[in-house]
Each structure stands twice: as C-alpha cells, then as structure tokens.
Design an enzyme around this catalytic site. Sequence first.
Site, PDB file in Angstrom:
ATOM      1  CG  ASP A 183      -3.744  17.195 -52.604  1.00 32.94           C
ATOM      2  OD1 ASP A 183      -4.234  17.917 -53.483  1.00 32.94           O
ATOM      3  OD2 ASP A 183      -4.387  16.782 -51.620  1.00 32.94           O
ATOM      4  CG  HIS A 216      -1.574  12.588 -53.042  1.00 33.46           C
ATOM      5  ND1 HIS A 216      -2.763  11.882 -53.060  1.00 33.46           N
ATOM      6  CD2 HIS A 216      -1.623  13.401 -51.973  1.00 33.46           C
ATOM      7  CE1 HIS A 216      -3.497  12.266 -52.018  1.00 33.46           C
ATOM      8  NE2 HIS A 216      -2.825  13.183 -51.340  1.00 33.46           N
TER       9      HIS A 216
HETATM   10 ZN   LIG Z   1      -1.032  16.420 -48.861  1.00 32.58          ZN
END
Ligand SMILES: [Zn+2]
Length: 238
Positions: free
Chosen positions: A52, A195
Amino acid sequence: MAGLAAVPLAAGGALSGAAFLAWAVRGRASSVFGPSVWHGPRGNRTIALTFDDGPSESTPEILEILARYHVPATFFQIGANVERLSAVARAVAEAGHLIGNHSYTHPLFCFRSTLFMATELERTQRAIEEHTGARPEWFRPPFGARWFGLRQAQARLQLTAVMWSVIGYDWKLRPEAIVGRVAAGTSNGAILCLHDGRELRVKPDIGATVEAVRCLVPLLLDRGYKLETVSRLLCPTN
Ligand SMILES: [Zn+2]
C-alpha cells in the site's frame, strides 16, 4: 442501520451497537459497507503479497527483490503519489504487477460523504489509468476504514475492497519483527499487507519494509507457497 440488523445476529447476537459499528468499519471480514474480501481459497498453497501507499522513491527496491524471485505482487497505489511519481507507477505495471486503488489523498473515510469517497476513488482510477494504462478492479480503503455510502462509490467504479489476512505493521516495526509477524500469520490463501510508501510522504524511509521483503519472499517460497496477484488468488481463471 435498519438494513444491517440481521448482521450482528448472524455474528453471534452479542455485539453492542458501538462494537458492531467498529467492526463494520474496520473488521477485515466485514462487507457491511460494500463488497470486500480478506482471504483467498484455503485449498491450495497460494498467497498474495500486497503493498500500500506507493509509489514512493523506494518502490524500485521492492520491484528489484520481486524480480529476482520472479514473484508477482499487488500494489494499492495512492492517486496523488501516482501523479508525483508517474514513472515509478508505470514501472510497477510494466514489471507485470497488479495495481489497485488506495484513494487519492489517503483520508480516513469515516464521517465522509458518498460524493467525497467517490471523488477520491475516481481521481485515483483516472491517475492510474492515465499513467500506467491499467484500470484497477480492486481497492484498499485507507487505514482499512469503510463508511456509509462506500458501497455506492465502489459500485460506480466496479471496485471490490481488499482487506488482509495479515498486516506487517511495517511502518513501525523492525524488519525481524515484521518478518516474524507475517510469517506466523501466513497460511493457505492469505493476503499479506505491507507498504512501499508512507501515506503522502515524499521520500519516505521504507528501509524496514525492504529488509523484511528481502527475507520474507525466499522464506515463503521455501515453505512451498506460490505468490500470486490478488486477482489470480481470488479468481484463478484470470
Ligand atoms: Zn495506506
């Protein structure tokens, strides 16, 4: 909320209104605010690695590791980051990875209007399509939070939300802790969340994520897992 009355009963009947709402918003298995998945089929040893908050200046380091092991992944990109680093966004797509929508500015959707959420999602679809050529079918809500009206916003763009089976807390943990957590939480059909950016930050330090991925990919392959994109994990005929 009337239409939701059957859900807490199905979930055991013991949830209070506030607890139910918290679950509806953040619960990984909740589809209260729109179609949402958090796990793939448990019958075979396939899992999906997802990232992400990218693209970021350090995304190419992740791409390099994935390329070394010939492993596909899914990147839920933030629209504003795609416009800031369009060459990196494009490199992700060109490497054969799947791109998903992670909103335009990474806001918390709670208490926001349907129009606000729809605009966030639409601007991101447009940015991703313009810069990578891909039109996302999957969407990961910022902070994993869903809200009233998101169902309509998703429907307009035919997006399905993707939560996760295990999340690495890689924005705050050390690499060894991330690896331990993710490895322990992985089983057949798991969707892993890490991430490659840090919300809208410019040049974020994702060193812990990179180190963890360097360790995790060979470890998971060694355990017999096959890594796939979210689309192929959930719809193997894709
Ligand atoms: Zn996020």
